[in-house]
Each structure stands twice: as C-alpha cells, then as structure tokens.
Design a protein around this motif. Structure first.
Motif, short mmCIF file in Angstrom:
data_model
loop_
_atom_site.label_atom_id
_atom_site.label_comp_id
_atom_site.label_asym_id
_atom_site.label_seq_id
_atom_site.Cartn_x
_atom_site.Cartn_y
_atom_site.Cartn_z
N VAL A 85 0.84 -1.19 0.00
CA VAL A 85 0.00 0.00 0.00
C VAL A 85 0.87 1.24 0.00
CG1 VAL A 85 -1.89 -1.15 1.19
CG2 VAL A 85 -0.14 0.02 2.52
N SER A 86 0.31 2.33 -0.46
CA SER A 86 1.03 3.60 -0.50
C SER A 86 0.01 4.74 -0.32
CB SER A 86 1.76 3.76 -1.84
OG SER A 86 2.51 4.95 -1.87
N PRO A 87 0.30 5.69 0.56
CA PRO A 87 1.45 5.81 1.46
C PRO A 87 1.51 4.66 2.47
CG PRO A 87 0.30 7.91 1.26
CD PRO A 87 -0.59 6.86 0.67
N VAL A 88 2.71 4.46 3.03
CA VAL A 88 2.99 3.30 3.86
C VAL A 88 2.74 3.63 5.34
CG1 VAL A 88 4.70 1.54 4.46
CG2 VAL A 88 4.83 2.71 2.25
N PRO A 89 1.81 2.91 6.00
CA PRO A 89 1.61 3.12 7.44
C PRO A 89 2.61 2.30 8.26
CG PRO A 89 0.03 1.53 6.63
CD PRO A 89 0.85 1.95 5.43
N GLU A 90 2.83 2.73 9.48
CA GLU A 90 3.80 2.04 10.34
C GLU A 90 3.41 0.60 10.65
OE1 GLU A 90 4.28 6.45 11.44
OE2 GLU A 90 2.63 5.08 10.92
N GLU A 91 2.12 0.32 10.69
CA GLU A 91 1.68 -1.00 11.15
C GLU A 91 1.67 -2.07 10.06
OE1 GLU A 91 -2.05 1.44 10.17
OE2 GLU A 91 -0.14 1.76 11.20
N ILE A 92 2.04 -1.70 8.84
CA ILE A 92 2.07 -2.69 7.76
C ILE A 92 3.11 -3.77 8.04
CG2 ILE A 92 3.83 -1.55 6.34
CD1 ILE A 92 2.12 -2.16 3.89
N ALA A 93 2.91 -4.95 7.45
CA ALA A 93 3.89 -6.03 7.63
C ALA A 93 5.26 -5.59 7.11
CB ALA A 93 3.42 -7.27 6.88
N LEU A 94 6.30 -5.94 7.86
CA LEU A 94 7.66 -5.53 7.51
C LEU A 94 8.33 -6.64 6.72
CD1 LEU A 94 8.66 -3.98 10.95
CD2 LEU A 94 7.66 -2.82 8.96
N ASN A 95 8.92 -6.26 5.59
CA ASN A 95 9.56 -7.27 4.73
C ASN A 95 10.71 -6.63 3.95
OD1 ASN A 95 10.02 -9.72 3.40
ND2 ASN A 95 8.62 -9.18 1.73
N PRO A 96 11.79 -6.24 4.65
CA PRO A 96 12.92 -5.60 3.96
C PRO A 96 13.51 -6.51 2.89
CG PRO A 96 13.53 -6.25 6.19
CD PRO A 96 12.06 -6.42 6.09
N ILE A 97 13.92 -5.91 1.77
CA ILE A 97 14.41 -6.70 0.64
C ILE A 97 15.90 -6.57 0.44
CG2 ILE A 97 12.18 -6.61 -0.55
CD1 ILE A 97 13.35 -4.42 -2.37
N ASN A 98 16.59 -5.90 1.36
CA ASN A 98 18.05 -5.78 1.25
C ASN A 98 18.66 -5.84 2.65
OD1 ASN A 98 18.00 -2.92 2.26
ND2 ASN A 98 16.96 -2.58 0.31
N PRO A 99 19.95 -6.16 2.73
CA PRO A 99 20.60 -6.28 4.04
C PRO A 99 20.59 -4.98 4.84
CG PRO A 99 21.87 -7.45 2.40
CD PRO A 99 20.82 -6.69 1.65
N TYR A 100 20.62 -3.84 4.16
CA TYR A 100 20.54 -2.56 4.89
C TYR A 100 19.24 -2.50 5.70
CZ TYR A 100 19.58 2.36 5.74
OH TYR A 100 19.24 3.55 6.33
N GLY A 101 18.11 -2.75 5.03
CA GLY A 101 16.83 -2.72 5.73
C GLY A 101 16.73 -3.77 6.82
N ARG A 102 17.26 -4.96 6.55
CA ARG A 102 17.22 -6.03 7.56
C ARG A 102 18.08 -5.68 8.76
NH1 ARG A 102 17.79 -10.04 2.71
NH2 ARG A 102 15.59 -10.40 2.21
#
Length: 330
Positions: free
Chosen positions: A126-143
């Motif tokens: 979804v966009s804009p992104v709310p804080e409560e959305i499921a977290l799923n980082p796609i790169n090591p920086y985000g993880r």
C-alpha cells in the motif's frame, strides 16, 4: 544532563547537533570519522573520535558527561553496497548497535532515539505506507535496521528505558543557514548527485531503472528536508523526557517524486541542463516508498517547515557550492 549523538559528524547527525545546540542543550558527539567530517561539528559540542562498538569508551563518556539521552545515527546506509557486503552491514549496523544499547543500559541512559529507515518495509503493498504494515525488507541494509529495532524494543521492555525509532524516507537538502549539508563526495543520494552534475562536479547523472511500475517508470520516493528531520528528533526527545511512551514513527511528507521529476527540478533550479544516462535497475531498490506521516504529527506535534522540493534542491545546490569553495581553498 547531556545528549550523546553517535555519528554526529555525519550528514543527518550534524544537523541534529546544530538543533540541540541552538536550544542550549549539552551535546557530546561520538564519531569514528569513517564517513563524517570533524569540521562539521560546532566547537560548542564535545567531540570524541571513536567507535560506537567500543563499550568501554561509550560507558566512560556516559559517566563523565552525565548522558541521559542517546541519539543514534552511526550506520552504513548504501543499499547496493549492503547487497554486496551484507556481513559488513550486519556487523556495523546491528552488532555495534547491540553493543551501544548495552552500554546505554549499563550507564543508566533513560531515553534513546534510533535512526531507522523506510527500507524495513521492502516493497509495501500500500502507498502511502503506514507504520503498522507487515515488515519485509528486501536488502541487508533494511534487515540490519529492522534487527536493531527489535533489539531496542526488547531491551527497553527488559531494562526500563524509553525509545523512539524514526523510520526515515529519503533525506535531502541542507541547513537553511548554510552550516551543514551532505558532504561525502561519493554519496549516492539522488539530489546530492544531481546537484554535483549541475555544478560540473560529475560528468552527468545516471538513472537506474526506467521500467518500474510507476507513472514514468522510475523509482518514486518521499523526500524530507534534513532540518525537518532533525527537528523530528527534537520532538521525539521532548516526548520521551515528558514521560511519553516508546514509539516507532515514519518521517516523511506523504508525497512522492520520481527520479525523473527530481532531475527536472534540479535542472530548473540550477538553470543547467546536465547529461542524463539511463541504465538498468540497481539491486535492492523498491519501486516506490512514500510515508504515511499522520502518526508523527499526532504523537509528537511535529509539523514540516521545509516541505518544498525546489527549496530542498536550492539549499542542496548552495551547500555543494560552499563545499566546492571550501575544497578549493584547502
């Protein structure tokens, strides 16, 4: 009562130091100068060159200066680099943050403000992104940043301190008074790179990926002025000092611009039509990241003061010119 700012010689950290000093706070800066600059730290702040993972040093600073709050900015932040060097990112961003949190606990630090990132969302549905959305980082920086958020949350519950994790979207611009800005010559921030291209410090600008599912095929981002972001940290600090609960909040404006749109604004503000090259996508780049930013305004009373892309670009260009003159006279 002092605030310890880790990474305070860097881009965002130096702006936090300025805002703290402007309102009379006692500030201690810890930075290893791997990407920061000693001259970015005002003389009114106490500066110690060192590493956030050096627990003996950190605990000594907390005790000697009466540190009661920590603002943690020190990190590696380049997404493609994190893909090629994941272990380096987990060590620098996660392992050292764990050490810093432990030192803060041992020293009795009451409040922690953590520099997190919108990269924890990955490719949000979804966009804009709310804080409560499921977290799923796609790169090591985000993880690496998400792991640090988890550690902070667990440690706060176990040891009785309060914290705010601020998830930045794309930070840009420079101090309106011209005191600091993005100073790393090889930084990958779009507005920084485009400003350098406009001033002839690069041969041109490369746009990575033109086939994303966005209106013009290029990545869309929410650009927040660095001074607005620093003031969000001040609001977070005030919230915690007033007894507020721990929070995780987005930092953005709730509006996005594509890479092509930003490029055109830089050309317009600078008056220079610099070369642009189209290239394949970079690894780890999501198509669109725009903040839902109502929660930070409701919880902290924070309001943007520099929500204008042309102003952001103009101040970035002015800072690049100031850096050019500084380097020429060195």
């Amino acid at each position: 009562m002092a605030v310890l700012v880790s990474g305070g010689a860097g881009y965002i950290g130096s702006h936090m130091v300025l805002e703290l000093l402007d309102r009379g706070e006692k500030v201690v800066v810890l930075d290893n100068l791997s990407t920061g600059f000693w001259w970015a730290i005002p003389p009114e702040a106490t500066f110690i060159q060192g590493d956030v993972g050096d627990q003996e040093l950190v605990e000594k600073l907390i005790a000697e200066h009466g540190v009661t709050a920590l603002a943690h900015f020190a990190a590696r932040i380049v997404v493609p680099e994190s893909v090629s060097d994941p272990l380096g990112y987990y060590f620098n961003n996660t392992v050292k943050t764990r050490a810093l949190i432990e030192s803060a606990v041992r020293g009795g630090v009451k409040h922690v403000i953590f520099s997190s990132t919108a990269a924890v969302y990955g490719e949000p549905a979804v966009s804009p992104v709310p804080e409560e959305i499921a977290l799923n980082p796609i790169n090591p920086y985000g993880r690496s940043k998400l792991m640090s958020e988890w550690m902070l949350q667990d440690a706060a519950k176990a040891h009785g301190f309060s914290y705010i994790a601020l998830r930045y979207f794309n930070v840009a611009g420079a101090d309106p008074k011209g005191r600091s800005g993005q100073s790393s010559p090889n930084a990958t921030h779009l507005i920084k790179v485009a400003s350098q291209a406009a001033l002839g410090q690069r041969d041109g600008l490369t746009i990575f990926g033109t086939d994303y599912a966005t209106p013009d095929g290029t990545c869309v981002r929410d650009y927040i002025h660095v001074t607005d972001l620093a003031r969000a940290h001040l609001a977070a600090l005030d919230h915690l000092r007033d007894g507020g609960t721990s929070l995780t909040l987005n930092c953005g404006y709730g509006r996005g611009y594509s890479v092509k749109e930003v490029t055109e604004v830089v050309k317009k503000v600078s008056g220079i039509d610099f070369p642009v090259t189209l290239a394949a996508r970079r690894p780890g780049d999501p198509a669109s990241l725009i903040a839902r930013a109502d929660r930070i305004q409701a919880e902290l009373g924070w309001r943007p003061q520099h929500d204008d892309l042309e102003e952001i670009v103009g101040q970035a260009l002015a800072w690049e010119e100031k850096l050019r003159m500084k380097n020429a006279s060195a």
